[in-house]
Design a protein around this motif. Structure first.
Motif, PDB file in Angstrom:
ATOM      1  N   SER A  90       0.856  -1.188   0.000  1.00  0.00           N
ATOM      2  CA  SER A  90       0.000   0.000   0.000  1.00  0.00           C
ATOM      3  C   SER A  90       0.891   1.236   0.000  1.00  0.00           C
ATOM      4  O   SER A  90       2.072   1.171   0.366  1.00  0.00           O
ATOM      5  N   LYS A  92       0.727   3.610   2.019  1.00  0.00           N
ATOM      6  CA  LYS A  92       1.096   3.878   3.413  1.00  0.00           C
ATOM      7  C   LYS A  92       2.414   3.210   3.771  1.00  0.00           C
ATOM      8  O   LYS A  92       3.225   3.744   4.531  1.00  0.00           O
ATOM      9  N   SER A 134      -6.403   6.210  -3.896  1.00  0.00           N
ATOM     10  CA  SER A 134      -7.666   6.479  -3.206  1.00  0.00           C
ATOM     11  C   SER A 134      -7.659   5.873  -1.816  1.00  0.00           C
ATOM     12  O   SER A 134      -8.151   6.476  -0.859  1.00  0.00           O
ATOM     13  N   ASP A 135      -7.094   4.691  -1.687  1.00  0.00           N
ATOM     14  CA  ASP A 135      -7.012   4.041  -0.376  1.00  0.00           C
ATOM     15  C   ASP A 135      -6.178   4.872   0.593  1.00  0.00           C
ATOM     16  O   ASP A 135      -6.542   5.038   1.770  1.00  0.00           O
ATOM     17  N   LEU A 136      -5.069   5.415   0.107  1.00  0.00           N
ATOM     18  CA  LEU A 136      -4.224   6.257   0.958  1.00  0.00           C
ATOM     19  C   LEU A 136      -4.949   7.530   1.369  1.00  0.00           C
ATOM     20  O   LEU A 136      -4.920   7.935   2.536  1.00  0.00           O
ATOM     21  N   THR A 138      -8.033   8.219   1.700  1.00  0.00           N
ATOM     22  CA  THR A 138      -9.124   8.063   2.666  1.00  0.00           C
ATOM     23  C   THR A 138      -8.586   7.961   4.090  1.00  0.00           C
ATOM     24  O   THR A 138      -9.319   8.219   5.053  1.00  0.00           O
ATOM     25  N   ARG A 139      -7.312   7.615   4.227  1.00  0.00           N
ATOM     26  CA  ARG A 139      -6.700   7.441   5.549  1.00  0.00           C
ATOM     27  C   ARG A 139      -5.842   8.637   5.960  1.00  0.00           C
ATOM     28  O   ARG A 139      -5.759   8.986   7.139  1.00  0.00           O
ATOM     29  N   GLU A 140      -5.181   9.243   4.980  1.00  0.00           N
ATOM     30  CA  GLU A 140      -4.260  10.343   5.267  1.00  0.00           C
ATOM     31  C   GLU A 140      -4.797  11.632   4.648  1.00  0.00           C
ATOM     32  O   GLU A 140      -5.169  11.645   3.480  1.00  0.00           O
ATOM     33  N   LYS A 141      -4.807  12.701   5.403  1.00  0.00           N
ATOM     34  CA  LYS A 141      -5.401  13.954   4.939  1.00  0.00           C
ATOM     35  C   LYS A 141      -4.383  14.822   4.201  1.00  0.00           C
ATOM     36  O   LYS A 141      -3.965  15.881   4.675  1.00  0.00           O
TER      37      LYS A 141
END
Length: 278
Positions: A90, A92, A134-136, A138-141
């Motif tokens: 990922s 992240k 998109s996955d990142l 949604t977790r990191e602003k």
């Protein structure tokens, strides 16, 4: 002067399609090498981060110059953007924090060369980056994401344009500049008609500008007739060319240089555009 851009590619910047709270994902694209593309991605990302905006520099060029430009040597990286594209990691897991507070980099290695071959038969090949990113997000602003694209219009660049909501084009004012710009805008039109209908051109930034060169002024004037061109112009600057060898954005290498001031001005313009569209 070379041929003017085609009518389909000559629209000025239109209203934003992104929602006010969405991150600005900006693909820094020019299929021609040596025009200051990576220099722009690195130093604009650093300048935006310096304005206290959480920023991601995503290196999508197998050469890895954007990564090394912020102090991350590709040979020292265990996992990279390549691993994200093929689903082995990922974003992240691959992010690296840089010396600039608030600036993170997703590094590239030469493995990215293989990605275009490995994904060629994948029906989702054009959206791999968008899905992983998109996955990142949604977790990191992150407020800004700058994607440094390779100097081509291949699958990696298509992935960048599919994932982005904005395109920024570094343009060196030389004889063939407008011809290359026409090809790029045609590619952007195809992406808008296919995988990313909300994609818009944020603008053109003039790079490596030599004010003593009459042709440079002629090309700049012609480009302004067809596109939004940022007021901030990036001059030819020795400190800009020296900074990458030290693994630093020019802001950390020599903040008072004309190159650093040019990118700080460009960052200010970008931030103002986003504020006005919110």
């Amino acid at each position: 002067m070379p041929a003017r851009p085609s009518a389909s590619a000559s629209n000025k910047r239109s209203a934003t399609a992104a929602k006010p709270g969405d991150p600005r994902i900006i693909a820094v694209v020019n299929q021609k090498g040596g025009v200051g593309k990576t220099t722009t991605a690195v130093n604009l990302a650093a300048s935006v981060a310096a304005a206290e905006r959480k920023t991601l520099l995503l290196d999508l060029d197998p050469q890895g110059n954007a990564s090394s430009g912020v102090g991350v040597r590709p040979r020292t990286v265990e996992r990279s953007v390549y691993d994200c594209l093929i689903g082995r990691a990922s974003f992240k897991e691959v992010l690296v924090e840089t010396e600039v507070k608030g600036l993170f980099v997703a590094p590239a290695t030469q493995d990215l060369v293989a990605a275009e071959l490995e994904l060629v038969d994948d029906p989702e090949r054009a959206t791999r980056l968008k899905t992983a990113l998109s996955d990142l997000l949604t977790r990191e602003k992150f407020e800004y994401v700058f994607v440094d694209c390779p100097p081509s219009l291949g699958l990696l660049t298509v992935n960048a344009l599919t994932a982005a909501n904005r395109v920024l084009v570094p343009l060196q004012c030389e004889y063939y500049a407008l011809e290359g710009l026409t090809h790029l805008m045609a590619t952007i039109d195809r992406i808008k008609n296919g995988t990313n209908p909300t994609l818009e051109v944020e603008g053109i930034v003039l790079t490596m500008f030599d004010a003593r060169n009459n042709l440079a002024h002629q090309v700049a004037d012609e480009v302004r007739k067809h596109f939004h061109v940022f007021d901030s112009i990036i001059p030819r600057n020795v400190r800009l060319s020296e900074a990458p060898s030290h693994g630093k954005p020019v802001l950390l290498y020599d903040a008072q240089s004309k190159g650093a001031q040019g990118y700080l001005g460009l960052a200010h313009e970008l931030l103002r555009v986003k504020a006005e569209s919110s």
